[in-house]
Design an enzyme around this catalytic site. Structure first.
Site, mmCIF file in Angstrom:
data_model
loop_
_atom_site.group_PDB
_atom_site.id
_atom_site.type_symbol
_atom_site.label_atom_id
_atom_site.label_comp_id
_atom_site.label_asym_id
_atom_site.label_seq_id
_atom_site.Cartn_x
_atom_site.Cartn_y
_atom_site.Cartn_z
ATOM 1 N N ASN A 8 0.868 -1.179 0.000
ATOM 2 C CA ASN A 8 0.000 0.000 0.000
ATOM 3 C C ASN A 8 0.907 1.233 0.000
ATOM 4 O OD1 ASN A 8 -1.852 2.013 0.405
ATOM 5 N ND2 ASN A 8 -2.723 1.171 2.283
ATOM 6 N N ASP A 146 -9.893 -0.254 -4.535
ATOM 7 C CA ASP A 146 -10.884 0.020 -3.481
ATOM 8 C C ASP A 146 -12.299 0.146 -4.045
ATOM 9 O OD1 ASP A 146 -8.768 0.202 -1.750
ATOM 10 O OD2 ASP A 146 -9.402 2.084 -0.838
ATOM 11 N N HIS A 206 -17.780 -0.163 7.819
ATOM 12 C CA HIS A 206 -16.325 0.031 7.933
ATOM 13 C C HIS A 206 -16.124 1.382 8.609
ATOM 14 C CE1 HIS A 206 -12.053 -0.205 6.417
ATOM 15 N NE2 HIS A 206 -12.165 1.093 6.676
ATOM 16 N N ASN A 209 -11.149 6.257 10.713
ATOM 17 C CA ASN A 209 -11.128 7.714 10.575
ATOM 18 C C ASN A 209 -11.907 8.109 9.318
ATOM 19 O OD1 ASN A 209 -10.431 10.165 11.714
ATOM 20 N ND2 ASN A 209 -8.638 10.394 10.418
ATOM 21 N N LEU A 282 -11.379 9.060 18.012
ATOM 22 C CA LEU A 282 -12.526 8.610 18.791
ATOM 23 C C LEU A 282 -12.172 8.354 20.256
ATOM 24 C CD1 LEU A 282 -15.568 7.530 17.896
ATOM 25 C CD2 LEU A 282 -14.612 5.553 19.026
ATOM 26 N N ARG A 283 -10.956 7.872 20.505
ATOM 27 C CA ARG A 283 -10.562 7.578 21.892
ATOM 28 C C ARG A 283 -10.543 8.852 22.731
ATOM 29 N NH1 ARG A 283 -5.697 4.183 19.377
ATOM 30 N NH2 ARG A 283 -5.779 6.105 18.149
ATOM 31 N N GLY A 329 -10.939 0.272 12.571
ATOM 32 C CA GLY A 329 -10.489 0.706 13.898
ATOM 33 C C GLY A 329 -11.586 0.965 14.915
ATOM 34 N N GLU A 332 -14.253 -2.188 15.141
ATOM 35 C CA GLU A 332 -13.710 -3.363 15.841
ATOM 36 C C GLU A 332 -13.501 -3.115 17.330
ATOM 37 O OE1 GLU A 332 -10.084 -4.431 13.778
ATOM 38 O OE2 GLU A 332 -11.094 -4.211 11.848
ATOM 39 N N ASN A 333 -13.292 -1.854 17.717
ATOM 40 C CA ASN A 333 -12.817 -1.578 19.082
ATOM 41 C C ASN A 333 -13.721 -0.738 19.970
ATOM 42 O OD1 ASN A 333 -10.044 -2.821 19.063
ATOM 43 N ND2 ASN A 333 -9.894 -1.516 17.251
#
Length: 397
Positions: A8, A146, A206, A209, A282-283, A329, A332-333
């Site tokens: 990538n 993509d 999906h 960010n 997001l955190r 990201g 999943e979390n």
């Protein structure tokens, strides 16, 4: 056994993973950052340990040569001949490519032709392809787009209600992105559900960010939230998502900004960053919201609300849904975002377990066993999809 490199390439970076196929074992992975600078950073994982080196890497060709030399010096391969194929992520394939493709001079020319649709990404992807061609000219290479997965969308999904000749003359239409990720998680969901994908109606979220939602019926994408560019759809980390187009001249008039400057705001200063005023991460926002920051909480609510609405609309579009998938990201979390997105979907048969929803970064069902609509968390793996496509298209193994 064959060894496949998944690549990538960004404008100043090069991410890589080396797979052994068909076992899909990751032999090593890493990233070259700050290409073009004297203090470029080369990071590679060897036997689970990260090794980092800071050195001058003037261009992508030098980065590729260094990567291959490191594979040998760390004993991961004995010679360049062990590389059987290379897969390159390419952001935009336009309408030309509905599947991954073996790279030829003609294919490269076509990728260059659609570069105006992805001016930030495609040129960098092309530089990566050419750098590998220079160093490994006889190794088969495959471009993985993509956009390709979404080429199955029907006209009523991809057309904008603009003069039709804008589509025929300028290629203005919805293309969609994150296709490789949506394809991977929907195929994996079918395996976990133990049902043929041809029978399933799936909604794939999906959420990173950048974020996009896809309606996947019978294994084919029939609609997706991103559009002509990755700016459309849900609110994201720094991107606005869908807005009233008349806002652009209005903002120009009020602020004295040019169209390009407004676009910069929509791409880089909007979304959760714009609403919260503190962060696109997001955190940070979850922490601030927990501490009582009202705008951070509002940013989370707006993000979840837009996703929630897409799920409802895509369920209607497919006359029902069998499973909802969270990936990337945030998907999943973040139990916080998943809970906000799923809240109130019981009316359409979605019953989820708050205890199961605590899962982070691994495959899991988070719906109750009796829930008519299943909810899954599936970590995405775009790199393994790239490696599989190389094996399939280059007839390796």
């Amino acid at each position: 056994m064959s060894k496949i490199l998944a690549i990538n390439a960004g404008s100043s970076s090069l991410k890589f993973q080396l797979f052994e196929m068909p076992s899909e074992t990751v032999l090593t992975k890493g990233i070259v950052e700050r290409i073009g600078f004297d203090d470029a950073i080369f990071t590679i994982t060897v036997n689970g340990e990260k090794i980092q080196e800071v050195t001058a890497i003037p261009n992508h060709a030098v980065a590729v040569k260094m990567l291959l030399d490191k594979l040998i010096s760390h004993g991961i391969i004995r010679s360049f001949d062990e590389i059987d194929g290379i897969g390159h992520r390419v952001v935009h394939g336009g309408e030309k490519f509905s599947d991954s493709v073996l790279i030829t001079d003609e294919v490269l020319k076509q990728i260059e032709e659609v570069s105006e649709l992805a001016p930030l990404h495609n040129p960098a992807n092309i530089v990566g392809i050419k750098a590998f061609q220079e160093v490994l000219p006889n190794v088969p290479a495959v471009a993985v787009f993509d956009t390709a997965f979404h080429q199955t969308m029907p006209e009523q999904s991809f057309l904008y209600s603009l003069p039709y000749e804008y589509y025929t003359k300028f290629g203005i239409r919805k293309y969609g992105f994150h296709g490789t990720s949506h394809k991977y998680v929907t195929q994996r969901a079918a395996e976990l559900l133990g049902r043929p994908i041809e029978q399933l109606r799936l909604i794939s979220c999906h959420l990173g960010n950048g974020a996009s939602i896809a309606a996947v019926e019978g294994g084919k994408s029939i609609d997706t939230s991103m559009g002509f560019t990755p700016l459309a759809g849900v609110a994201m980390g720094t991107r606005s998502g869908n807005i009233d187009p008349a806002l652009i001249p209005y903002i120009m008039q009020k602020t004295g900004m040019t169209a390009d400057e407004v676009l910069e705001v929509l791409n880089k200063k909007s979304g959760m960053l714009g609403i919260s005023g503190i962060s696109s991460d997001l955190r940070d926002l979850e922490k601030a919201a927990a501490e009582g920051n009202k705008r951070a909480e509002l940013a989370l609510e707006v993000f979840a609300n837009r996703i929630h609405k897409y799920i409802g609309s895509y369920a209607a579009r497919m006359c029902g849904v069998d499973a909802i998938i969270f990936t990337a990201g945030i998907g999943e979390n973040s139990e916080v975002i998943r809970a906000k997105v799923l809240r109130g979907l019981e009316f359409m048969g979605v019953y989820w377990d708050p205890a199961l929803n605590k899962v982070r970064g691994k495959e899991a069902f988070i719906s109750y066993p009796h829930s008519p609509v299943k909810v899954l968390v599936i970590p995405t793996n775009e790199e393994v999809m790239i490696a599989r496509d190389v094996v399939r298209l280059a007839n390796i193994g």
